[in-house]
Design a protein around this motif. Structure first.
Motif, mmCIF file in Angstrom:
data_model
loop_
_atom_site.group_PDB
_atom_site.id
_atom_site.type_symbol
_atom_site.label_atom_id
_atom_site.label_comp_id
_atom_site.label_asym_id
_atom_site.label_seq_id
_atom_site.Cartn_x
_atom_site.Cartn_y
_atom_site.Cartn_z
ATOM 1 N N ILE A 60 0.831 -1.215 0.000
ATOM 2 C CA ILE A 60 0.000 0.000 0.000
ATOM 3 C C ILE A 60 0.864 1.262 0.000
ATOM 4 O O ILE A 60 1.823 1.375 0.761
ATOM 5 N N THR A 61 0.497 2.184 -0.893
ATOM 6 C CA THR A 61 1.174 3.479 -0.975
ATOM 7 C C THR A 61 0.127 4.584 -0.919
ATOM 8 O O THR A 61 -0.900 4.512 -1.605
ATOM 9 N N LEU A 62 0.403 5.579 -0.113
ATOM 10 C CA LEU A 62 -0.477 6.746 -0.053
ATOM 11 C C LEU A 62 0.234 7.903 -0.741
ATOM 12 O O LEU A 62 1.446 8.053 -0.628
ATOM 13 N N SER A 63 -0.527 8.698 -1.453
ATOM 14 C CA SER A 63 0.084 9.850 -2.105
ATOM 15 C C SER A 63 -0.887 11.015 -2.129
ATOM 16 O O SER A 63 -2.114 10.826 -2.089
ATOM 17 N N SER A 64 -0.309 12.187 -2.206
ATOM 18 C CA SER A 64 -1.139 13.387 -2.261
ATOM 19 C C SER A 64 -0.386 14.482 -2.999
ATOM 20 O O SER A 64 0.843 14.530 -2.978
ATOM 21 N N ALA A 107 -5.781 13.269 -3.568
ATOM 22 C CA ALA A 107 -5.332 12.313 -2.547
ATOM 23 C C ALA A 107 -5.601 10.922 -3.090
ATOM 24 O O ALA A 107 -6.694 10.646 -3.589
ATOM 25 N N ALA A 108 -4.604 10.059 -3.038
ATOM 26 C CA ALA A 108 -4.753 8.737 -3.647
ATOM 27 C C ALA A 108 -4.182 7.651 -2.741
ATOM 28 O O ALA A 108 -3.271 7.892 -1.942
ATOM 29 N N ALA A 109 -4.742 6.490 -2.873
ATOM 30 C CA ALA A 109 -4.211 5.305 -2.183
ATOM 31 C C ALA A 109 -4.101 4.203 -3.217
ATOM 32 O O ALA A 109 -5.012 4.013 -4.032
ATOM 33 N N SER A 110 -2.979 3.511 -3.224
ATOM 34 C CA SER A 110 -2.810 2.445 -4.207
ATOM 35 C C SER A 110 -2.412 1.153 -3.511
ATOM 36 O O SER A 110 -1.800 1.168 -2.429
ATOM 37 N N TRP A 111 -2.765 0.095 -4.139
ATOM 38 C CA TRP A 111 -2.496 -1.241 -3.588
ATOM 39 C C TRP A 111 -1.894 -2.096 -4.695
ATOM 40 O O TRP A 111 -2.359 -2.065 -5.832
ATOM 41 N N ARG A 112 -0.860 -2.789 -4.378
ATOM 42 C CA ARG A 112 -0.202 -3.639 -5.373
ATOM 43 C C ARG A 112 0.025 -5.015 -4.759
ATOM 44 O O ARG A 112 0.576 -5.121 -3.662
ATOM 45 N N CYS A 113 -0.417 -6.008 -5.457
ATOM 46 C CA CYS A 113 -0.225 -7.371 -4.951
ATOM 47 C C CYS A 113 -0.035 -8.294 -6.150
ATOM 48 O O CYS A 113 -0.932 -8.400 -6.997
ATOM 49 N N ALA A 114 1.117 -8.920 -6.208
ATOM 50 C CA ALA A 114 1.442 -9.813 -7.326
ATOM 51 C C ALA A 114 1.215 -9.080 -8.650
ATOM 52 O O ALA A 114 1.827 -8.046 -8.892
ATOM 53 N N ASP A 115 0.299 -9.547 -9.456
ATOM 54 C CA ASP A 115 0.082 -8.936 -10.775
ATOM 55 C C ASP A 115 -1.068 -7.945 -10.792
ATOM 56 O O ASP A 115 -1.449 -7.460 -11.857
ATOM 57 N N ALA A 132 -5.948 1.526 -7.559
ATOM 58 C CA ALA A 132 -5.756 2.841 -6.949
ATOM 59 C C ALA A 132 -7.082 3.568 -6.924
ATOM 60 O O ALA A 132 -7.922 3.408 -7.824
ATOM 61 N N ILE A 133 -7.262 4.336 -5.879
ATOM 62 C CA ILE A 133 -8.473 5.145 -5.766
ATOM 63 C C ILE A 133 -8.027 6.549 -5.373
ATOM 64 O O ILE A 133 -7.071 6.716 -4.612
ATOM 65 N N ALA A 134 -8.680 7.541 -5.947
ATOM 66 C CA ALA A 134 -8.253 8.915 -5.687
ATOM 67 C C ALA A 134 -9.444 9.855 -5.683
ATOM 68 O O ALA A 134 -10.473 9.589 -6.310
ATOM 69 N N VAL A 135 -9.266 10.935 -4.969
ATOM 70 C CA VAL A 135 -10.260 12.014 -4.959
ATOM 71 C C VAL A 135 -9.543 13.281 -5.408
ATOM 72 O O VAL A 135 -8.453 13.587 -4.930
ATOM 73 N N GLU A 136 -10.150 13.985 -6.334
ATOM 74 C CA GLU A 136 -9.540 15.190 -6.900
ATOM 75 C C GLU A 136 -10.504 16.361 -6.664
ATOM 76 O O GLU A 136 -11.691 16.256 -6.990
ATOM 77 N N ALA A 137 -10.006 17.420 -6.090
ATOM 78 C CA ALA A 137 -10.849 18.594 -5.838
ATOM 79 C C ALA A 137 -10.166 19.821 -6.413
ATOM 80 O O ALA A 137 -8.938 19.949 -6.326
ATOM 81 N N ARG A 190 -15.202 21.847 -7.879
ATOM 82 C CA ARG A 190 -15.368 20.581 -8.577
ATOM 83 C C ARG A 190 -14.737 19.457 -7.745
ATOM 84 O O ARG A 190 -13.659 19.623 -7.177
ATOM 85 N N LEU A 191 -15.434 18.356 -7.703
ATOM 86 C CA LEU A 191 -14.934 17.198 -6.966
ATOM 87 C C LEU A 191 -15.083 15.974 -7.867
ATOM 88 O O LEU A 191 -16.171 15.719 -8.403
ATOM 89 N N ASP A 192 -14.013 15.262 -8.067
ATOM 90 C CA ASP A 192 -14.050 14.066 -8.915
ATOM 91 C C ASP A 192 -13.469 12.873 -8.174
ATOM 92 O O ASP A 192 -12.583 13.033 -7.326
ATOM 93 N N GLY A 193 -13.954 11.724 -8.535
ATOM 94 C CA GLY A 193 -13.395 10.481 -8.009
ATOM 95 C C GLY A 193 -12.766 9.687 -9.143
ATOM 96 O O GLY A 193 -13.252 9.725 -10.275
ATOM 97 N N LEU A 194 -11.679 9.019 -8.861
ATOM 98 C CA LEU A 194 -10.996 8.217 -9.882
ATOM 99 C C LEU A 194 -10.707 6.836 -9.301
ATOM 100 O O LEU A 194 -10.349 6.704 -8.126
ATOM 101 N N PHE A 195 -10.849 5.850 -10.132
ATOM 102 C CA PHE A 195 -10.529 4.485 -9.702
ATOM 103 C C PHE A 195 -9.790 3.784 -10.832
ATOM 104 O O PHE A 195 -10.173 3.896 -12.000
ATOM 105 N N GLN A 196 -8.743 3.111 -10.492
ATOM 106 C CA GLN A 196 -7.968 2.409 -11.515
ATOM 107 C C GLN A 196 -7.688 0.976 -11.064
ATOM 108 O O GLN A 196 -7.347 0.733 -9.901
ATOM 109 N N LEU A 197 -7.842 0.071 -11.990
ATOM 110 C CA LEU A 197 -7.540 -1.333 -11.711
ATOM 111 C C LEU A 197 -6.663 -1.853 -12.854
ATOM 112 O O LEU A 197 -7.002 -1.672 -14.029
ATOM 113 N N SER A 198 -5.567 -2.448 -12.511
ATOM 114 C CA SER A 198 -4.638 -2.946 -13.537
ATOM 115 C C SER A 198 -4.295 -4.406 -13.256
ATOM 116 O O SER A 198 -4.166 -4.817 -12.105
ATOM 117 N N ARG A 199 -4.133 -5.137 -14.314
ATOM 118 C CA ARG A 199 -3.742 -6.550 -14.193
ATOM 119 C C ARG A 199 -2.660 -6.818 -15.221
ATOM 120 O O ARG A 199 -2.739 -6.353 -16.363
#
Lengths: 344, 388
Positions: free
Chosen positions: B323-327, B348-356, B360-365, B374-383
Motif C-alpha cells: 500500500i502506498t499513499l500519495s497526495s 489524494a490517492a491510495a494504491s495497492w499492489r499485490c502480485a500482478d 488505486a483510488i483517488a479524490v480530486e478537488a 469541482r470534486l471528482d473520483g478516480l478508480f484504476q484497476l490494472s492486471r
C-alpha cells in the motif's frame, strides 16, 4: 544573530541527518576491507562462484560462524551486516544481466575479484561494477554501435536502469529530451517501447499518461497536476509547443466536448477582438503569435471568415507581413482563397 | 483499421508467445467524462530479433446515448537483422527522425547501418488521424535521415520529410541535428528544422549540460515559429513569422544523498512581450530507493498579463509493501483575476499492489477557470500477465 542562525541550521541538519541520508547506519556496512586485510579470500565466504547458477553467492550464517564462533546475536548475520539496497542491487543484476562468474574465474580475472568489484573496499554502495568496467576487457564496440544490448542485458525495458552519463535523465528531462533525443533515437529505443513515445506524441492517445499513474504524483509528465486550469496561460507563453503533440483541431474538439466556450451561443474572444480601429483589433496580434490556436476553430471552411475581410481590396488589408514569401503556387490552397486565378 | 487492429491483438499475442509475452490491462473509471477507459497493452518477442507491440483503448461516456469510442495507439512489429545492421518497423507507430517533429504514422520505417559509422533511415506511410474517415486518400508522409554516429550515443544528421494532405503539400521540412557526449561530464544537443514551403526557420533547440560532483548545470535556448508549424495548406500559414524565444539554465544540486535542490530560470520573448519562467524545486527521498518522496515547488511563469504564480507539494509514502499513499496539492494565482483570483487543486490517492494486480483510488478537488468548485473520483484497476 548570524551565529545563532548557523547553529540552528547545524542543529536542524544533525536532527535530519538520517532523513537526508547524511547519516549511514554503521552496522549496515559490511567490513570487506577488514576481512581482506586479515587474509580472508573472497571465495571463502562467497562460495560456489565457479558454478554461477542458482541463488546469490552471499554467505550464510554457517559460513560466518565458522570463524566468528561467538556471534553476538541470534538473528541472521546479513539482516544487519549488509545494506538492504546493496542486496537488492545484486538481485537486480542476477535478474537482468547475462553474466557468469564461473567463466570469469577461469579467465584473466582469476583470483582477482577486485579487478571488477573495485568499489568493495570503500563500502557496499558499488557492489555492481559500472558498465565501463566491463568494457575495460570486453570489446563490445560493435554490439554497442548496433545497439545489440542483449549481449549482456536480458531486457533493458524491464530492467529500468537509467543512463549514467550520456542522456542522463536529470534536471528537467521532459523539456530537455527534445534537443537530446533528436540525434539518439535509436539509443532511446533500446529501453523505451513504441508506446512510450506514442503516449504523448500519438494522435490517438486516449488520455494524458499522468491520469493512468494517479497513484504516482511524482512521475514526470508534461500535463501534471492542475494543468487544465493553467493550460491557456502556458500555451500563450510557449506558442506552437502544443502542436508538437496535438492536432490542430484539439482545442476546439476538447472545448466542445466539455462545453467550454467555442459553442455557437457565445464567443470565446474578449471584447475588442475585432474592430475597425487598431485599438480594437486584438485578433491580428494574437493570430500572428499562435496561428495554430486560431486554426483549431477557424481551420478548413472556417477560414472563409478570415478572407471575407483579409482579401485583395478588402477592409482587413493584406495579411502578409513585409518581405513575406512562399513556394506555394498561387493556384493552390490557401493562396487561391484570396488570389483567384493566380491574381496578385 | 480499428476493428482489424483489435482483431490483430490476439494474433500479436499468440505469435509473440514464443518468448515471454506481456499483457497488461488498465481500467480507469472517473466521475468526469469519459467515464470509463480500458487500455490493453501487449508486447512480446517472437524470437531475439522480432518483437511486436500493441496498445488499444476503449472509452465509454457517462452521457446516455453517446457512443463508446476507441482507437489504436500502437500496433507495430519490429525486426532486426542478425548483425543488427538493419532495423525495420511496420504498423502504427511514432516516427522520430532527427530534428523533424514526431509523426504518428501507419506505415513502415527502415534503418540501415552503413560503413564508417554512417546510418540511413527512411519512413513512409499515412499520417494517423483520430477515428475513422474516408477522406484520407492521397494523405501521406515520407522522409529520411542520414547521420553519422559520434561516440557512444550521439550523432550528427540531416533529415527531410514531406507530408501531403489530400495530395496537396502540407509541409516540407529540412532538419539538422547534433548530439554528443563531449566527455564523461558534458553533453550537448541541438536541432533545427527549416520550413521549405513557407521558407523560414520552424524550430531550433540547443541544450548543453555539465556535471561536476553534486552539481549539474544545463543551459538551453529555443526558438519556435508557430506559423511554420501549421500546415502550409492553412490560411494561418500566411500571416507572418512571429517566433517565440526562450533561453535559460537549470542548476541541480544534490545537497544531501536524499535531497535534490533544483533551480530553473528562463527568459521568454513572445512577439514584443518579455516574460520569465522561474522554478525552485526541492525533492527529498524518504528512503535510498526513492519509493517515498516529498517534492515542493514554487513557480512564476508567463508573459505580459498572462503570467501566474504557483506553489505545489507532492508526497508519496509507502506504508507497506502493498500500500502506498500519495497526495498532491497546487495553488495557482493568475495575474489576471477575471476568471478567478486563485485556482487551488488537490488530489489524494491510495494504491495497492499485490502480485500482478494494482488498484488505486483517488479524490480530486479543484477550482479553476472552468468550475468554481469541482470534486471528482478516480478508480484504476490494472492486471498484468506474463507468458511462459
Amino acid at each position: 544573530m548570524t551565529r545563532a542562525i548557523w547553529i540552528a541550521i547545524l542543529v536542524a541538519l544533525a536532527a535530519c541527518a538520517g532523513v537526508l541520508g547524511l547519516k549511514r547506519g554503521g552496522s549496515d556496512l559490511f567490513p570487506h576491507r577488514a576481512h581482506v586485510t586479515k587474509g580472508v579470500s573472497c571465495t571463502r565466504c562467497h562460495a560456489g562462484m565457479e558454478k554461477d547458477t542458482g541463488p546469490l553467492h552471499l554467505p550464510d550464517d554457517a559460513t560466518c560462524v565458522s570463524c566468528h564462533d561467538k556471534p553476538h546475536d541470534t538473528r541472521p548475520c546479513l539482516g544487519c551486516h549488509a545494506p538492504k539496497d546493496a542486496i537488492a542491487q545484486l538481485v537486480e543484476s542476477r535478474d537482468h544481466l547475462k553474466f557468469d562468474h564461473g567463466k570469469h574465474l577461469t579467465g584473466a580475472a582469476t583470483g582477482n575479484c577486485m579487478r571488477c568489484h573495485k568499489g568493495v573496499a570503500e563500502g557496499d554502495a558499488a557492489m555492481r561494477p559500472a558498465m565501463a568496467t566491463c568494457f575495460n576487457c570486453h570489446a563490445h564496440g560493435e554490439s554497442r554501435d548496433a545497439r545489440r544490448c542483449e549481449t549482456c542485458h536480458k531486457n533493458l525495458a524491464e530492467e529500468g536502469t537509467l543512463p549514467a552519463s550520456h542522456l542522463a535523465h536529470d534536471g528537467n528531462w521532459m523539456r530537455e529530451h527534445g534537443a537530446r533525443a533528436a540525434s539518439s533515437g535509436d539509443l532511446c529505443s533500446t529501453c523505451h517501447k513504441e508506446s512510450f513515445c506514442a503516449d504523448c506524441h500519438g494522435v490517438t492517445a486516449p488520455v494524458i499518461p499522468a491520469k493512468l499513474r494517479l497513484m504516482d504524483p511524482l512521475a514526470s509528465s508534461v500535463h501534471r497536476a492542475n494543468f487544465s486550469a493553467r493550460h491557456a496561460l502556458e500555451a500563450r507563453a510557449q506558442p506552437g509547443l502544443c502542436t508538437t503533440c496535438h492536432q490542430q483541431d484539439r482545442c476546439v474538439s476538447c472545448h466542445l466536448a466539455r462545453g467550454v466556450a467555442g459553442d455557437t451561443a457565445g464567443s470565446p474572444h474578449p471584447r475588442g477582438w475585432v474592430g475597425l480601429t487598431s485599438s480594437e483589433n486584438l485578433h491580428g496580434r494574437e493570430a500572428r503569435r499562435d496561428p495554430a490556436a486560431c486554426a483549431s476553430c477557424h481551420g478548413g471552411a472556417g477560414e472563409q471568415l478570415c478572407v471575407s475581410c483579409h482579401k485583395v481590396g478588402g477592409v482587413g488589408g493584406n495579411p502578409h507581413p513585409a518581405g513575406w514569401s512562399s513556394r506555394q503556387p498561387l493556384s493552390s490552397l490557401p493562396c487561391r482563397m484570396c488570389h483567384p486565378n493566380g491574381a496578385r | 483499421m480499428k476493428r482489424a487492429a483489435l482483431a490483430a491483438i490476439p494474433l500479436v499475442a499468440a505469435s509473440a508467445a514464443a518468448e515471454p509475452l506481456r499483457l497488461r490491462g488498465d481500467a480507469l473509471a472517473t466521475t468526469a467524462s469519459p467515464a470509463g477507459l480500458l487500455v490493453l497493452n501487449a508486447d512480446g518477442k517472437l524470437e531475439e530479433r522480432l518483437s511486436a507491440e500493441a496498445v488499444v483503448w476503449m472509452a465509454g461516456s457517462r452521457t446516455p446515448g453517446e457512443d463508446t469510442t476507441g482507437d489504436v495507439l500502437v500496433i507495430a512489429v519490429r525486426g532486426r537483422s542478425r548483425d543488427g545492421k538493419t532495423n525495420a518497423r511496420l504498423g502504427r507507430f511514432v516516427s522520430t527522425m532527427g530534428a523533424l517533429r514526431p509523426v504518428h504514422v501507419d506505415g513502415g520505417s527502415v534503418r540501415l547501418r552503413l560503413p564508417h559509422r554512417f546510418d540511413a533511415e527512411a519512413v513512409a506511410g499515412v499520417p494517423v488521424v483520430l477515428g475513422l474517415g474516408t477522406g484520407r486518400a492521397w494523405d501521406w508522409v515520407a522522409g529520411g535521415r542520414v547521420s553519422r554516429r559520434i561516440g557512444f550515443g550521439g550523432s550528427v544528421g540531416v533529415a527531410y520529410a514531406q507530408r501531403r494532405d489530400r495530395g496537396v503539400r502540407a509541409s516540407e521540412e529540412l532538419g539538422a541535428d547534433v548530439g554528443a557526449e563531449l566527455n564523461k561530464r558534458t553533453d550537448v544537443g541541438a536541432r533545427a528544422a527549416y520550413d521549405l514551403v513557407g521558407e523560414g526557420l520552424a524550430e531550433i533547440m540547443v541544450s548543453a549540460s555539465h556535471r561536476r560532483g553534486a552539481l549539474r548545470a544545463e543551459a538551453y535556448a529555443s526558438q519556435r515559429s508557430p506559423s511554420h508549424l501549421v500546415p502550409a495548406t492553412s490560411l494561418f500559414s500566411v500571416i507572418g513569422d512571429v517566433p517565440a524565444q526562450r533561453a535559460g539554465g537549470v542548476l541541480t544540486w544534490r545537497a544531501a544523498p536524499r535531497l535534490d535542490v533544483i533551480g530553473d530560470l528562463a527568459a521568454l520573448r513572445v512577439d514584443d512581450d518579455l516574460g520569465t519562467d522561474l522554478t525552485a524545486r526541492g525533492r527529498l527521498r524518504l528512503d535510498d530507493k526513492g519509493a517515498g518522496q516529498i517534492t515542493g515547488e514554487l513557480r512564476r511563469s508567463g508573459v505580459d498579463d498572462h503570467a501566474w504564480t504557483g506553489a505545489r507539494l507532492a508526497v508519496r509514502v509507502p506504508v507497506s509493501r502493498q500500500i502506498t499513499l500519495s497526495s498532491e496539492i497546487e495553488l495557482i494565482v493568475p495575474d489576471d483575476d477575471r476568471r478567478g483570483a486563485a485556482w487551488p487543486w488537490g488530489l489524494a490517492a491510495a494504491s495497492w499492489r499485490c502480485a500482478d494486480w494494482e488498484a488505486a483510488i483517488a479524490v480530486e478537488a479543484s477550482a479553476s477557470p472552468e468550475y468554481t468548485r469541482r470534486l471528482d473520483g478516480l478508480f484504476q484497476l490494472s492486471r498484468r500477465w506474463e507468458g511462459p
